[in-house]
Scaffold this motif. Sequence first.
Motif, mmCIF file in Angstrom:
data_model
loop_
_atom_site.group_PDB
_atom_site.id
_atom_site.type_symbol
_atom_site.label_atom_id
_atom_site.label_comp_id
_atom_site.label_asym_id
_atom_site.label_seq_id
_atom_site.Cartn_x
_atom_site.Cartn_y
_atom_site.Cartn_z
ATOM 1 N N ASP A 259 -4.970 -34.948 102.256
ATOM 2 C CA ASP A 259 -5.930 -35.459 103.236
ATOM 3 C C ASP A 259 -7.337 -35.068 102.807
ATOM 4 O O ASP A 259 -7.558 -33.975 102.307
ATOM 5 C CB ASP A 259 -5.663 -34.844 104.625
ATOM 6 C CG ASP A 259 -4.392 -35.396 105.262
ATOM 7 O OD1 ASP A 259 -3.827 -36.363 104.719
ATOM 8 O OD2 ASP A 259 -3.988 -34.847 106.305
ATOM 9 N N ASP A 260 -8.311 -35.982 103.051
ATOM 10 C CA ASP A 260 -9.698 -35.580 102.809
ATOM 11 C C ASP A 260 -10.402 -35.293 104.129
ATOM 12 O O ASP A 260 -11.605 -35.378 104.255
ATOM 13 C CB ASP A 260 -10.444 -36.648 101.993
ATOM 14 C CG ASP A 260 -10.490 -37.981 102.717
ATOM 15 O OD1 ASP A 260 -9.824 -38.099 103.783
ATOM 16 O OD2 ASP A 260 -11.196 -38.884 102.239
ATOM 17 N N PHE A 261 -9.591 -35.003 105.122
ATOM 18 C CA PHE A 261 -10.122 -34.673 106.454
ATOM 19 C C PHE A 261 -9.133 -33.685 107.075
ATOM 20 O O PHE A 261 -8.043 -33.488 106.549
ATOM 21 C CB PHE A 261 -10.215 -35.940 107.322
ATOM 22 C CG PHE A 261 -8.889 -36.633 107.435
ATOM 23 C CD1 PHE A 261 -8.012 -36.301 108.475
ATOM 24 C CD2 PHE A 261 -8.480 -37.569 106.482
ATOM 25 C CE1 PHE A 261 -6.777 -36.909 108.546
ATOM 26 C CE2 PHE A 261 -7.246 -38.160 106.564
ATOM 27 C CZ PHE A 261 -6.380 -37.839 107.592
ATOM 28 N N THR A 262 -9.526 -33.078 108.169
ATOM 29 C CA THR A 262 -8.650 -32.119 108.837
ATOM 30 C C THR A 262 -8.594 -32.455 110.321
ATOM 31 O O THR A 262 -9.641 -32.636 110.951
ATOM 32 C CB THR A 262 -9.203 -30.699 108.687
ATOM 33 O OG1 THR A 262 -9.393 -30.446 107.299
ATOM 34 C CG2 THR A 262 -8.240 -29.676 109.252
ATOM 35 N N VAL A 263 -7.383 -32.589 110.812
ATOM 36 C CA VAL A 263 -7.240 -32.830 112.249
ATOM 37 C C VAL A 263 -6.774 -31.532 112.894
ATOM 38 O O VAL A 263 -5.794 -30.930 112.474
ATOM 39 C CB VAL A 263 -6.217 -33.949 112.529
ATOM 40 C CG1 VAL A 263 -6.139 -34.227 114.027
ATOM 41 C CG2 VAL A 263 -6.599 -35.200 111.769
ATOM 42 N N ARG A 264 -7.524 -31.119 113.875
ATOM 43 C CA ARG A 264 -7.212 -29.847 114.534
ATOM 44 C C ARG A 264 -7.207 -30.058 116.041
ATOM 45 O O ARG A 264 -8.032 -30.762 116.571
ATOM 46 C CB ARG A 264 -8.314 -28.825 114.246
ATOM 47 C CG ARG A 264 -8.168 -28.147 112.950
ATOM 48 C CD ARG A 264 -7.905 -26.670 113.226
ATOM 49 N NE ARG A 264 -7.865 -25.955 111.967
ATOM 50 C CZ ARG A 264 -6.800 -25.899 111.198
ATOM 51 N NH1 ARG A 264 -5.690 -26.512 111.580
ATOM 52 N NH2 ARG A 264 -6.831 -25.238 110.081
ATOM 53 N N THR A 265 -6.276 -29.376 116.671
ATOM 54 C CA THR A 265 -6.317 -29.390 118.133
ATOM 55 C C THR A 265 -6.900 -28.069 118.593
ATOM 56 O O THR A 265 -6.956 -27.101 117.830
ATOM 57 C CB THR A 265 -4.909 -29.538 118.718
ATOM 58 O OG1 THR A 265 -4.138 -28.401 118.328
ATOM 59 C CG2 THR A 265 -4.232 -30.795 118.194
ATOM 60 N N GLN A 266 -7.319 -28.018 119.825
ATOM 61 C CA GLN A 266 -7.814 -26.749 120.372
ATOM 62 C C GLN A 266 -6.737 -25.678 120.240
ATOM 63 O O GLN A 266 -7.005 -24.532 119.961
ATOM 64 C CB GLN A 266 -8.170 -26.903 121.860
ATOM 65 C CG GLN A 266 -9.458 -27.608 122.098
ATOM 66 C CD GLN A 266 -10.648 -26.784 121.655
ATOM 67 O OE1 GLN A 266 -10.506 -25.654 121.198
ATOM 68 N NE2 GLN A 266 -11.828 -27.361 121.743
ATOM 69 N N GLN A 267 -5.485 -26.130 120.466
ATOM 70 C CA GLN A 267 -4.389 -25.184 120.412
ATOM 71 C C GLN A 267 -4.271 -24.558 119.016
ATOM 72 O O GLN A 267 -4.093 -23.366 118.873
ATOM 73 C CB GLN A 267 -3.084 -25.885 120.811
ATOM 74 C CG GLN A 267 -1.954 -24.937 121.132
ATOM 75 C CD GLN A 267 -2.325 -23.959 122.261
ATOM 76 O OE1 GLN A 267 -2.774 -24.367 123.324
ATOM 77 N NE2 GLN A 267 -2.154 -22.676 122.007
ATOM 78 N N ASP A 268 -4.441 -25.437 117.977
ATOM 79 C CA ASP A 268 -4.400 -24.929 116.595
ATOM 80 C C ASP A 268 -5.429 -23.833 116.395
ATOM 81 O O ASP A 268 -5.136 -22.775 115.844
ATOM 82 C CB ASP A 268 -4.735 -26.043 115.592
ATOM 83 C CG ASP A 268 -3.617 -27.059 115.476
ATOM 84 O OD1 ASP A 268 -2.473 -26.697 115.825
ATOM 85 O OD2 ASP A 268 -3.903 -28.179 115.050
ATOM 86 N N LEU A 269 -6.641 -24.141 116.842
ATOM 87 C CA LEU A 269 -7.721 -23.176 116.637
ATOM 88 C C LEU A 269 -7.429 -21.881 117.374
ATOM 89 O O LEU A 269 -7.627 -20.795 116.852
ATOM 90 C CB LEU A 269 -9.041 -23.767 117.138
ATOM 91 C CG LEU A 269 -9.609 -24.859 116.246
ATOM 92 C CD1 LEU A 269 -10.858 -25.442 116.879
ATOM 93 C CD2 LEU A 269 -9.939 -24.287 114.874
ATOM 94 N N ALA A 270 -6.929 -22.061 118.588
ATOM 95 C CA ALA A 270 -6.598 -20.872 119.368
ATOM 96 C C ALA A 270 -5.519 -20.075 118.664
ATOM 97 O O ALA A 270 -5.568 -18.847 118.617
ATOM 98 C CB ALA A 270 -6.144 -21.270 120.762
ATOM 99 N N ASN A 271 -4.557 -20.795 118.072
ATOM 100 C CA ASN A 271 -3.482 -20.100 117.366
ATOM 101 C C ASN A 271 -4.012 -19.317 116.170
ATOM 102 O O ASN A 271 -3.618 -18.180 115.937
ATOM 103 C CB ASN A 271 -2.428 -21.093 116.889
ATOM 104 C CG ASN A 271 -1.600 -21.618 118.049
ATOM 105 O OD1 ASN A 271 -1.683 -21.086 119.161
ATOM 106 N ND2 ASN A 271 -0.836 -22.664 117.809
#
Lengths: 406, 251
Positions: free
Chosen positions: A259-271
Amino acid sequence: MKIINLIKIAYRSMSKNKLRSFLTMLGIIIGVASVIAMLAIGEGSKRNIQSSVASLGINTIMIMPGAITSGGVRLQAGTSNSLKIEDVDAIQTRCDLVQYVSPVVNKGVQVVAGNQNWSTAVYGVNLDYFDIRDMKVSVGEKFTEIDERTAAKVCVIGYTVDSNLFGGGVNPVGMTIRINSIPMRVIGMYDRKGQNAFGMDQDDGIIAPFSTVQKRMMSNNNLNSIYVSSKSDLVMNDAVDEISKLMRQRHKLAPSDDDDFTVRTQQDLANIFGAVSKIMTILLASIASISLIVGGIGIMNIMLVSVTERTREIGIRMAIGAKSRDVLIQFMIESIFISFIGGFIGILLGIGVSIIVSKFGGWPVTVTPTSIVIAFSFSAIIGIFFGWYPARKAANLNPIDALRYE
Amino acid sequence: MASPLISVKNLKKVYQMGDTQVHALRDITLDINKGDYVAIMGASGSGKSTFMNIIGCLDKPTSGEYFLDSIDALKMNKNELAEFRNQKIGFIFQSFNILARTSAQENVELPLIYNNKVGAKERRERAFNALKSVGLAERANNMPNQLSGGQQQRVAIARALVNDPVVIMADEPTGNLDSRTSYEIMEIFRTLNEKGITIVMVTHEPDIAQFAADNIVFRDGSIISHEKVTNRKIPQEELKKLPAPETGDKK
Ligand SMILES: Nc1ncnc2c1ncn2[C@@H]1O[C@H](COP(=O)(O)OP(=O)(O)OP(=O)(O)O)[C@@H](O)[C@H]1O
Ligand SMILES: [Mg+2]
């Protein structure tokens, strides 16, 4: 020999050497207190993250340019130019699970109003952004679609910006501020949000129409990120897949390409943040438990001294009928006593320190029963472990040698 | 005839000091009967203490046999010996060996603390009675540093008595005491012996040995004489012969 008598003997010999017993205890007290305090700080920051994740809305998905490398660390964030406004349009029209989507361009800027100035960040977004971030504007109003189309020079400011430019006392609506020399009219102020999970002040920012920031302040047409919210938190992961698939297709990536982009959820960041804080907690607690071990060595040292000092007493006791076991238990009880009382005082001190840290340091701190149990059993184990060797040394003495000892 | 209380045969004790061997005891054979009152004499280094430590089950001989109260003391392990000493033997040492910063009463209670058959109440009573029998009832709560040497030795005697031993073993019990106090201790020994308690006592002083019924003399680790004391002294009479004490605080 009955245990109650042994406890009496241990108590008496400790009270004969009050200062020494206290100093020995001090090692355990400090060790236990710091373990408790460290675990409390760790637990507190964990809970803090959880609650700020909940406040951010768990539906939020962020798309950022650049790839993640293994281990979850995103390198060269923002250096890739892979996100464009067309991606936003495509997500809006082609992703069924997406409710809101907004481009984000942001920039650190110098803002001037009258003779006050303030450095902050300006965010160029569309109207969906307010819904995604759950931002409300109760002083003044948000910008409109017309503002967006015409790249109007209007903005909504945060509380921190308001108080630094206007002192917070007056209604900022209608004022003109200069952002990097561009005059912009303040049309609203968004409600306070406080700090986010990373300790960043979310009220220190200016929100303006995407087109305004893009055309007037940015030198290229790359996006810093795209904010999306899924239709519900249940379809969040599906929405992430949907977006990733679409983006790969749009960026014409071969199946073997990353991927040349990153998909993140708030939950991911919190994790991620939670994992970091967990590592920190473990690290701090391990350092704290080193002091507990040092305290244990202190116990061993003093018990060895005590055994040597009391060799004659041991000889007398053995001559008149003390078995090895009696002597062993007598000295073990003494060291366990020290570590237990030390552990108990340490717990109280640890709780006290935690409260002080949270009061004055502004850290969130939570003492859990588990951490108390851990610290206490740790100190008990240390008492047994480090008390055993000196006690066994005493128990193995020969009565005749002990009696002759000068 | 009943078997002797203490019976040693061919007892030897050799200390290895580097290359040289010290023969502390050479082939000691001796019986002591129940109710005997024996004083062991001999020059310094003749092996008296070594002998006492072995018959007191504190030390093991290099070879030989030892029966105490018809029990083979050399076959017991460390813990069995501890219990054996607790039940059978009362020790009195030259240097008193009572616990510092522990009251007279508690010092006397000590052997009973290591005797599981005795409860707390009985223990306190018996200890107090033992102190009373050596004339220290009103000193029960004193600490050793508040007691004179003679009083400390009497605490040690009370401690030796409290668990009803079959034999009292005293290694120079009067070695650190003046004559008057020594005679007072001898008076206590005499009454104990009259009650049937066996006493084995080491002493340097010939006049103290005269209070015992039998005298044994050691030289170089061997017994050179073992005879009855012909004109036994009586402590009370010896006390009367002494000049009157200056202070009255001897109780
Ligand atoms: N632990 C030991 N190691 C080596 N030699 C020892 C030890 N104990 C005693 N001896 C030696 O054994 C011999 C007998 O000692 P013991 O203490 O029995 O003499 P004693 O008759 O009690 O003398 P004293 O009248 O001076 O008390 C002495 O030569 C002494 O040096
Ligand atoms: Mg001696």
